[in-house]
Structures are given as C-alpha cells and as structure tokens.
Design a protein around this motif. Sequence first.
Motif, PDB file in Angstrom:
ATOM      1  N   GLU A 175      40.371  38.063  34.954  1.00 24.85           N
ATOM      2  CA  GLU A 175      41.808  38.348  35.032  1.00 24.85           C
ATOM      3  C   GLU A 175      42.613  37.598  33.983  1.00 24.85           C
ATOM      4  O   GLU A 175      43.437  38.185  33.292  1.00 24.85           O
ATOM      5  CB  GLU A 175      42.341  38.007  36.433  1.00 24.85           C
ATOM      6  CG  GLU A 175      41.839  38.917  37.512  1.00 24.85           C
ATOM      7  CD  GLU A 175      42.279  40.349  37.299  1.00 24.85           C
ATOM      8  OE1 GLU A 175      43.469  40.573  37.023  1.00 24.85           O
ATOM      9  OE2 GLU A 175      41.424  41.245  37.408  1.00 24.85           O
ATOM     10  N   ASP A 176      42.408  36.260  33.908  1.00 28.09           N
ATOM     11  CA  ASP A 176      43.217  35.449  33.004  1.00 28.09           C
ATOM     12  C   ASP A 176      42.397  34.243  32.552  1.00 28.09           C
ATOM     13  O   ASP A 176      42.140  33.322  33.326  1.00 28.09           O
ATOM     14  CB  ASP A 176      44.494  34.986  33.710  1.00 28.09           C
ATOM     15  CG  ASP A 176      45.495  34.342  32.773  1.00 28.09           C
ATOM     16  OD1 ASP A 176      45.188  34.214  31.574  1.00 28.09           O
ATOM     17  OD2 ASP A 176      46.581  33.964  33.245  1.00 28.09           O
ATOM     18  N   ASP A 190      43.100  31.839  30.390  1.00 30.36           N
ATOM     19  CA  ASP A 190      43.821  30.563  30.294  1.00 30.36           C
ATOM     20  C   ASP A 190      43.907  29.874  31.662  1.00 30.36           C
ATOM     21  O   ASP A 190      43.700  28.658  31.762  1.00 30.36           O
ATOM     22  CB  ASP A 190      45.229  30.792  29.740  1.00 30.36           C
ATOM     23  CG  ASP A 190      45.202  31.253  28.290  1.00 30.36           C
ATOM     24  OD1 ASP A 190      44.229  30.894  27.578  1.00 30.36           O
ATOM     25  OD2 ASP A 190      46.143  31.951  27.879  1.00 30.36           O
ATOM     26  N   ARG A 191      44.240  30.625  32.695  1.00 34.68           N
ATOM     27  CA  ARG A 191      44.281  30.049  34.048  1.00 34.68           C
ATOM     28  C   ARG A 191      42.904  29.555  34.462  1.00 34.68           C
ATOM     29  O   ARG A 191      42.757  28.492  35.082  1.00 34.68           O
ATOM     30  CB  ARG A 191      44.776  31.088  35.064  1.00 34.68           C
ATOM     31  CG  ARG A 191      46.261  31.339  34.979  1.00 34.68           C
ATOM     32  CD  ARG A 191      46.748  32.490  35.829  1.00 34.68           C
ATOM     33  NE  ARG A 191      46.151  32.600  37.158  1.00 34.68           N
ATOM     34  CZ  ARG A 191      46.175  33.720  37.866  1.00 34.68           C
ATOM     35  NH1 ARG A 191      46.759  34.805  37.381  1.00 34.68           N
ATOM     36  NH2 ARG A 191      45.628  33.764  39.052  1.00 34.68           N
ATOM     37  N   TYR A 192      41.866  30.297  34.087  1.00 32.38           N
ATOM     38  CA  TYR A 192      40.491  29.900  34.391  1.00 32.38           C
ATOM     39  C   TYR A 192      40.157  28.568  33.713  1.00 32.38           C
ATOM     40  O   TYR A 192      39.630  27.657  34.356  1.00 32.38           O
ATOM     41  CB  TYR A 192      39.529  31.000  33.933  1.00 32.38           C
ATOM     42  CG  TYR A 192      38.087  30.566  33.855  1.00 32.38           C
ATOM     43  CD1 TYR A 192      37.300  30.502  34.990  1.00 32.38           C
ATOM     44  CD2 TYR A 192      37.511  30.210  32.640  1.00 32.38           C
ATOM     45  CE1 TYR A 192      35.976  30.095  34.928  1.00 32.38           C
ATOM     46  CE2 TYR A 192      36.198  29.811  32.558  1.00 32.38           C
ATOM     47  CZ  TYR A 192      35.432  29.751  33.702  1.00 32.38           C
ATOM     48  OH  TYR A 192      34.132  29.337  33.625  1.00 32.38           O
TER      49      TYR A 192
END
Length: 178
Positions: free
Chosen positions: A140-141, A143-145
Amino acid sequence: MQRFFLLLMLASAAAFVPAPAFRKMSSLSSSLTDPPAFDPSADVLLGSSDLDVASSPGSSSDAVSPPSQAHKAAMKATRDKYARSDNDTGSPEYQVASMTTRILYLTSHLQSNPSDFSTRRGLVALVNKRRRLLNYLFAEDVDRYKDLVASLGVRHKAPGRVMGREEKYAKFATKKKS
C-alpha cells in the motif's frame, strides 16, 4: 474358602490400624516443667507493621510488577504512540505495533516456560499474521512501511515481485535434447 477370605480381610484391616503411642510419664512431666529455650532463628510471627503494604498503582515502589501488568503498560504505550486517533485499532501501523508487543511478551513467557507448546503455536501464528500485515503495508505505502519497521526494529524481508512462468523458466532450454 469364604472363611479364608474373611480372615485375610480382617488381618489386612488390622494391619492398617495404627498402634497407640504411649509416652512415659517421666518424659511428659519433664517437658511440661522445662520450657523450651528461645531460638532467635526459629520461625517468628510477624506483626502487621512488618508486612509490605501494597502500593497504589500511581505510586512508585521497589516492588517488581508482574509480567501481565508490564505487558498492559507496554500495550498502552504502543496505543499512544502508533494509533492515528483515540479510537484507532484497525490501522496497519497500530496492529503491527500491538502484535510486536504481544510477541515480545510471549517470547519472554516461553523463555521461562519452554514446554508451553500451545503458547508457542499461538506465537508462530501471531508472527505470521504480523508478516502478512507488513506485506500488505508494503504493497500500500512503502514510506509508511519503512518508518514502521525502523521504529519497531522488526526484521522483515519485503516481498519481491512475483515472476511469471516465462520469466521463471526463461533460463532453461525450451526443448529437450534428443
């Protein structure tokens, strides 16, 4: 034949009756007249002032809290740090962080209880569930990961691209040599 069994049962029942304990009167009277000597290392009853008083939850003391209370405090800290809002329990960041806290708790439990196989099975299931959530978050994302994995200190190998059949077997010959 019946007499024999009856006598045998009576004899075995008599074997279990304890013999009466008789004491000599001289030893009994001497024990009543001579009080036992005081031994300071013997067991002593404690007064109420000698006992530790349970501290209130807000006060600090030298007493060690049980692991379950430490786990509850760690879960609260995790909720405060990773939840997006007050009622957030569904975001992937919060779920992975709370699972990591539970994994750490179960790991310490298994170190002290190595034969607890049902907990071990639950721990493996929890680690796999966390891995699947991290795979979802990576898809999904990114950067968040990356932020979440860095802040939690979790070792996770991000899933690679799935190769198709042609790509996977391209290095092999298509026809057999005859």
